[in-house]
Structures are given as C-alpha cells and as structure tokens.
Design an enzyme around this catalytic site. Structure first.
Site, PDB file in Angstrom:
ATOM      1  N   SER A  39       3.518   3.089   2.720  1.00 20.84           N
ATOM      2  CA  SER A  39       4.094   2.948   4.064  1.00 20.84           C
ATOM      3  C   SER A  39       3.844   4.171   4.940  1.00 20.84           C
ATOM      4  CB  SER A  39       5.587   2.645   3.972  1.00 20.84           C
ATOM      5  OG  SER A  39       6.260   3.638   3.228  1.00 20.84           O
ATOM      6  N   CYS A  74       5.994  -5.363   0.058  1.00 19.26           N
ATOM      7  CA  CYS A  74       6.119  -4.020  -0.505  1.00 19.26           C
ATOM      8  C   CYS A  74       6.115  -2.956   0.606  1.00 19.26           C
ATOM      9  CB  CYS A  74       5.037  -3.804  -1.559  1.00 19.26           C
ATOM     10  SG  CYS A  74       5.529  -2.561  -2.775  1.00 19.26           S
ATOM     11  N   HIS A  83       4.364  -7.923  -4.923  1.00 22.34           N
ATOM     12  CA  HIS A  83       3.006  -8.171  -4.414  1.00 22.34           C
ATOM     13  C   HIS A  83       2.538  -9.582  -4.761  1.00 22.34           C
ATOM     14  CE1 HIS A  83       1.785  -4.041  -3.292  1.00 22.34           C
ATOM     15  NE2 HIS A  83       2.621  -3.671  -4.243  1.00 22.34           N
ATOM     16  N   GLU A 129       0.216 -11.125  -3.504  1.00 21.91           N
ATOM     17  CA  GLU A 129      -1.246 -11.199  -3.329  1.00 21.91           C
ATOM     18  C   GLU A 129      -1.997 -10.730  -4.565  1.00 21.91           C
ATOM     19  OE1 GLU A 129       0.737  -8.967  -2.232  1.00 21.91           O
ATOM     20  OE2 GLU A 129      -0.201  -6.995  -2.258  1.00 21.91           O
ATOM     21  N   GLY A 164       0.866  -1.169   0.000  1.00 19.92           N
ATOM     22  CA  GLY A 164       0.000   0.000   0.000  1.00 19.92           C
ATOM     23  C   GLY A 164       0.903   1.220   0.000  1.00 19.92           C
TER      24      GLY A 164
END
Ligand code: GLN
Length: 197
Positions: free
Chosen positions: A49, A79, A175, A177, A47
C-alpha cells in the site's frame, strides 16, 4: 461487456487482469488519469500500500481517482487495495494515506509478517468456501453500519471480516486473484453489471 480498470502501478496486476478477462470483462490498465475515462469499475490489487500510494501521487492519479471514487465508481480492493480504500489504517507508515471509501478500520499486517502467510478456505455468503491466500494481510478490526460482511474468518484469534461491501465498494483481506477460483471476480463484475442495467 463491462470495462473494468485494474490499477496498474504495482502488485498483482496481471493476475487480476486475467481473472477479469476469464469472467468476461474488458480490462483497462490504469496508469495515468486519462485511463479512468469510461470505466464501469476498478480493481485495486494487492501489493504494497505504501508503494501504491506513492505511485498514485507521482502519476497524478491520486486526486482524479479520489473524485471518481467519490462519484461512486464501483471498486474492489484486495489486500493492499483494501488498505487504500479503508477509512482508518493502523500500523501504517507515519505518512500513510487512504481514500476512506470503505467505512472499515484495518490493521496492516494484522495477521503477521510474510512468514506468517497462510491459505485457508473462507466461507462466502451465497458462494460457499472460497480459497483465500493471506499474504501480510490487513486485518479488518472494525466496520461501520453501512458495511455488509460477506465473509469472516477466525485465524485462531477470533472472527474478523475478510470480505466486505459498502454499496458499490468491495474489499477483501486476501488475494482472490492468486487462485484459479474466479467467483469473487464474477461477483464484483456481476454487481457492476446489475448496477448499470
Ligand atoms: N501489508 C501490505 C501493505 O501494507 C499488503 C500486503 C498484500 O497486499 N499482500 O500494503
């Protein structure tokens, strides 16, 4: 069934949750300190940080999560999540902070800005090629002696680690995901399971 938290303040929360469910974990979204109770492991998603750090502070999670990480809670940061775990962050905001759970030095946006995002297969030890989606990805520029590199990638400017592990803490620049490949989630949950057996 292992109970894995997903830090659910900002970022790829749903995507990580569905991957974890697919590999047989029970998912707990972590939004408040009490959600940290009885977790077997935690994923810190990608996302932004600086936003995640801000929301960790305002939610009251910053210190209790630091304690849990210090006590050895297994964690996988992807990430922005990797940035949150790193010992050293360059090109961060002046007030950027991180937990220092992984002895790595990362450079924010080290592979370039949003327009320089890319996808590439990453060769993971023992798994073979895994699809990697790199979006404003942090580049790992240094690793401590206790850090094991599970995958490196050369984006035309030399090899850099992209998946690392230090004991029960894992981090990756990309990523996992955002693909349909669940093998890295399986690897993490499998390691959590093994450590608890
Ligand atoms: N560059 C972002 C940051 O600093 C990370 C990008 C990502 O998670 N896709 O947090």
């Amino acid at each position: 069934m292992r109970r894995i938290g997903v830090l659910a303040l900002q970022g790829d929360v749903r995507e990580h949750s569905s991957m974890l469910e697919r590999v047989g974990a029970r998912v707990q979204w972590v939004r408040r300190p009490e959600h940290l109770a009885e977790l077997d492991g935690l994923v810190i998603p990608g996302g932004e940080s600086t936003t995640i750090a801000y929301l960790l502070t305002t939610s009251g999670l910053r210190d209790p999560l630091g304690v849990a990480l210090g006590e050895g809670l297994p964690v996988f940061g992807t990430c922005a999540g990797l940035i949150m775990l790193a010992c050293s962050v360059s090109d961060g905001r002046s007030d950027q902070w991180s937990y220092g759970r992984l002895d790595v030095a990362v450079r924010r946006n080290g592979y370039g800005r949003q327009v320089a995002s890319f996808e590439a297969d990453v060769e993971v030890k023992g798994l073979g090629p895994v699809p990697g989606v790199f979006i404003r990805a942090p580049r790992i520029e240094g690793v401590g002696d206790d850090v094991h590199v599970w995958a490196s990638y050369d984006h035309g400017d030399g090899e850099h680690p992209v998946l690392v592990r230090q004991g029960s803490a894992w981090g990756c620049s990309f990523h996992p995901e955002l693909t349909s490949d669940t093998r890295l989630h399986e690897l993490f949950v499998g390691a959590v399971d093994e450590a608890l057996r």
